[in-house]
Design an enzyme around this catalytic site. Structure first.
Site, PDB file in Angstrom:
ATOM      1  N   ASP A 271       0.815  -1.003   0.012  1.00  0.00           N
ATOM      2  CA  ASP A 271      -0.165  -0.076   0.044  1.00  0.00           C
ATOM      3  C   ASP A 271       0.945   1.330   0.171  1.00  0.00           C
ATOM      4  OD1 ASP A 271      -1.850   1.737   0.061  1.00  0.00           O
ATOM      5  OD2 ASP A 271      -2.945   0.698   1.505  1.00  0.00           O
TER       6      ASP A 271
HETATM    7  C1  NOJ Z   1      -4.020   3.959  -0.039  1.00  0.00           C
HETATM    8  C2  NOJ Z   1      -5.357   2.959   0.095  1.00  0.00           C
HETATM    9  O1  NOJ Z   1      -5.070   2.493   1.400  1.00  0.00           O
HETATM   10  C3  NOJ Z   1      -5.327   2.209  -1.123  1.00  0.00           C
HETATM   11  O2  NOJ Z   1      -6.363   1.217  -1.026  1.00  0.00           O
HETATM   12  C4  NOJ Z   1      -5.023   2.755  -2.208  1.00  0.00           C
HETATM   13  O3  NOJ Z   1      -5.051   1.862  -3.552  1.00  0.00           O
HETATM   14  C5  NOJ Z   1      -3.699   3.714  -2.360  1.00  0.00           C
HETATM   15  N1  NOJ Z   1      -3.827   4.339  -1.376  1.00  0.00           N
HETATM   16  C6  NOJ Z   1      -3.834   4.378  -3.765  1.00  0.00           C
HETATM   17  O4  NOJ Z   1      -4.426   5.285  -3.874  1.00  0.00           O
END
Ligand code: NOJ
Length: 745
Positions: A271
């Site tokens: 993430d």
């Molecule tokens: C953080 C989020 O937790 C995740 O789900 C997402 O894909 C990424 N940011 C990218 O935006």
């Protein structure tokens, strides 16, 4: 390209790469382009696009995210392909959660349709639009089980249940990816966030999750297993500590479970900034250590806002902290994904074709059908709904959400077209055109703010506070409007920025003065229809007693208003069902249908002295414009051996006067065994559409896969010998039951 050719080509490229290029191939950068200016202060590379471009020119970028303009994508791709001796194309990823241009209802809504074909069609539309602009990969579906509505990301998943969650996960992966990675007009799917992210303590986003072995295997992991079985080519890690170890540095999860047990051959992405966070967690010593340990635990690619830890992998290799072979394994997986997706053959995108695909009216139809089929009729006293357009002279539409395009779309969308978004007010106006007079008043302040976030920077996302809004006068005006109308349609709920990532709540009450408005409108004596715009259960205790009709419309997307009008006036009948148990109050959460039984079960519904311990609406609840009757529940034999399969059938009758839908649900209970099993577990469902008076036989089969469970003492899947109870009906309280027994061979 055959699999053998893909592997050979990846090997050939790998042999020509420097260690720095390999590390770069495993790095994904946010690229905000011109938007970076509004991001000033966040720091890091994303606020300086030229820095990303420089790294790109050196062949040290594997992937970029947050670019959605086809011309910009082509420009960046040219730099990667033409500007470097190896010419490895960049993989463009983005959060295409519920549509790109055509915005579908939010994922929790689509799950509430219990219609897996529709869910697959919806994500195929999203994939087609994404691929058309040059995106190759979506960070979706989010398959995290959510049992605590304080957690704002409940809106992104399929709710509380692992069986429903697994079916929805499979359908989404098939929709996004098609038959396999590389299907034309589809994108790579990345189920996320492995694992247990929805179990954040207190529902506080990013906080630690303590998940028992039994809950992990029986509840949280099944949707991931289903997504992978459907062929998902990518998996994303989670932000939080899982049982004391950061998920993103969890070798057990990403190597033992994901690769060794499930046989996953795709690549894993962290993430955003989760690798850097290994230092924040107090797990890694420094950034170099963080990069080395994330890679070693099985995280192939780092998603980085700013200074990536994986840029230090060459240093880690040199120090001997990480083996170059581990680096190679990750690079191989990423290159293979690019080859499978056809990036080397067609790195660029046709900008004219993109415009054409984004404008495809067939996509809007899928969005409308999605909104129609996902709405859940929670209550309909005296059959107030559907409204009879012929007998109504005036309709009062009340509530600012009814007139807000941005809120109609919900959270987690960026490339929407506000001009073509139909609000509930517009939908009702168009539908009632020439028959009834439709008047509107917001009643409460139109822009209300939840958590300010990264997403507020996106054009059209930030709420603007209206100037000169007189709260008391506006509330009174709305009530006057209701008093003079034949029916009042009140839309209440959460503004789109109050839910989603980093949008936890400590209360489930209707924000602001919405309850006061609803009560004042109801006090006029005009019949009230309450529409709820939400992505989690809200405190509707008062409404559930005093408002005759309540329709949950979720965040219904681009065509939301059209769909809601069709539902209100009865062109279509609602048939959605709740994908979660709806609590009475926040103090009851978490609350699920599949709990176990213990001491004094007769008091199970009176565990609190100050509130009932039953839900306001049970899991699976949802009415339609016709009642359904169940009869003739039968099993085709009384006993089976553990490897046997039992067939269950039931007759479902539409006992009303019009076509309507019902989701027939099957629940199972194991009476005794080597662990306590839930009082009821969903193990089958089918949405059927029946004409007036029509009866249909619905069949289910239960085999070893449905009857097994993970036993924490055995640390394995087991199939116990036991009698089993089966219930079939329209929600988790279904009364019609039968039983069978699993006996020794
Ligand atoms: C953080 C989020 O937790 C995740 O789900 C997402 O894909 C990424 N940011 C990218 O935006």
């Amino acid at each position: 390209m055959t699999e053998a050719a893909i592997r050979a080509r990846a090997e050939e490229l790998l042999a020509q790469m420097t260690v720095a290029e390999k590390a770069g191939q495993l790095t994904q950068y946010f690229y905000f382009g011109a938007l970076a200016e509004t991001q000033a202060g966040v720091g890091g590379l994303e606020s300086d696009p030229s820095a990303v471009e420089k790294v790109l020119g050196r062949g040290e970028v594997g992937s970029l995210l947050f670019v959605t303009d086809p011309a910009q994508i082509n420009g960046l791709q040219r730099r990667a392909v033409d500007g470097h001796r190896l010419g490895i194309p960049v993989l463009f990823g983005f959060d295409v959660i519920h549509g790109l241009r055509t915005i579908l209802p939010v994922p929790i809504a689509m799950a509430a349709s219990w219609d897996t074909d529709l869910i697959e069609r919806g994500q195929a539309v999203a994939a087609r639009e994404a691929r058309a602009v040059g995106l190759h990969w979506t960070f979706a579906p989010m398959v995290d089980i959510a049992r605590d509505p304080r957690w704002g990301r409940m809106v992104e998943g399929a709710g509380e249940d692992p069986f429903l969650g697994a079916q929805v996960a499979r359908a989404q992966v098939r929709g996004f990816q098609g038959e396999a990675v590389g299907t034309p007009e589809r994108v790579l799917a990345g189920p996320k966030h492995l694992a247990g992210y929805g179990a954040a303590l207190g529902g506080r986003d990013y906080d630690e999750a303590d998940v028992s072995d039994s809950a992990l295997w029986n509840v949280y992991l099944p949707p991931f297993a289903a997504a992978l079985a459907a062929g998902a080519g990518n998996v994303m890690t989670a932000y939080m500590d899982l049982n004391g170890i950061p998920a993103t540095g969890n070798r057990w999860l990403f190597t033992e479970v994901l690769r060794e047990t499930w046989g996953f051959e795709g690549f894993v992405v962290s993430d955003a900034n989760a690798v850097r966070n290994l230092v924040t967690h107090g797990f890694a010593r420094d950034l170099t250590d963080a990069g080395a340990r994330a890679l070693q635990s099985g995280v192939d690619m780092e998603m980085a806002i700013g200074d990536p830890a994986y840029a230090r992998l060459p240093e880690a290799v040199e120090q001997g902290a990480v083996d170059e072979r581990t680096l190679d394994a990750g690079v191989r997986r990423v290159l293979e994904a690019k080859l499978r997706l056809g990036l080397f053959d067609a790195p660029y995108v046709d900008e004219d074709r993109a415009r054409e695909i984004l404008g495809d009216p067939a996509h809007r139809d899928v969005a409308r059908i999605g909104a129609e089929r996902s709405a859940v009729l929670l209550r309909n006293e005296g059959d107030l709904l559907p409204l009879d357009a012929g007998t109504l002279d005036s309709i009062a539409v009340i509530g600012p959400l009814a007139d807000s395009r941005r809120d109609t779309l919900g959270p987690w969308c960026f490339d929407f077209d506000l001009d073509e978004t139909v609000t509930v007010l517009e939908g009702i106006r168009r539908h009632a055109d020439g028959t009834a007079d439709v008047r509107y008043a917001p009643g409460v302040r139109p822009a209300q703010r939840g958590t300010p976030s990264l997403f507020d920077m996106w054009p059209g996302n930030a709420p603007e506070d209206p100037e000169g809004f007189d709260d008391d006068a506006e509330l009174a005006r709305a009530v006057d409007l209701a008093r003079d109308a034949d029916v009042a349609v009140v839309l209440a709920g959460e503004w789109q920025n109050m839910i989603g990532e980093n949008a936890s709540r400590s209360s489930l009450e209707l924000p602001g003065r919405q309850l006061e408005l609803l009560q004042a409108v109801a006090a006029t004596g005009t019949p009230v229809v309450l529409l709820v715009m939400n992505g989690r259960p809200l405190d509707l205790r008062w409404a559930a007693e005093h408002v005759p009709a309540i329709l949950d419309i979720w965040y219904p997307g681009t065509q939301g208003g059209t769909a809601v009008a069709n539902l209100l006036f009865g062109d279509v009948a609602p048939g959605g069902k709740l994908p979660f148990t709806w609590p009475r109050t926040v103090g009851q959460v978490p609350m699920v249908a599949s709990h176990t039984r213990s001491h004094e079960p007769e008091n199970q519904h009176a565990r609190y002295w100050d509130e009932e311990s039953t839900p306001l609406f049970p899991f699976g609840h949802g009415l339609s414009y016709a009642p359904f009757r169940y009869a003739g529940l039968a099993v085709d034999r009384d006993a089976i051996t553990p490897d046997g399969t039992i067939n269950v059938s039931v007759e479902v009758t539409n006992a009303g006067g019009r076509q309507a839908d019902e989701v027939v649900q099957l629940y199972l209970h194991q009476r005794h065994g080597t662990a306590s099993r839930p009082v009821r577990e969903l193990k089958g469902f089918e949405r059927v559409s029946l004409g007036a008076g029509e009866t249909r036989t619905v069949r289910f089969s239960l085999g070893p896969a449905e009857l097994r469970y993970w036993n924490a003492a055995a640390r394995d899947w087991v199939n116990d010998l036991s009698p089993f109870d089966v219930w079939v009906g329209g929600d988790a309280t279904a009364g019609l039951s039968t039983s069978f027994e699993v006996t020794g061979a």
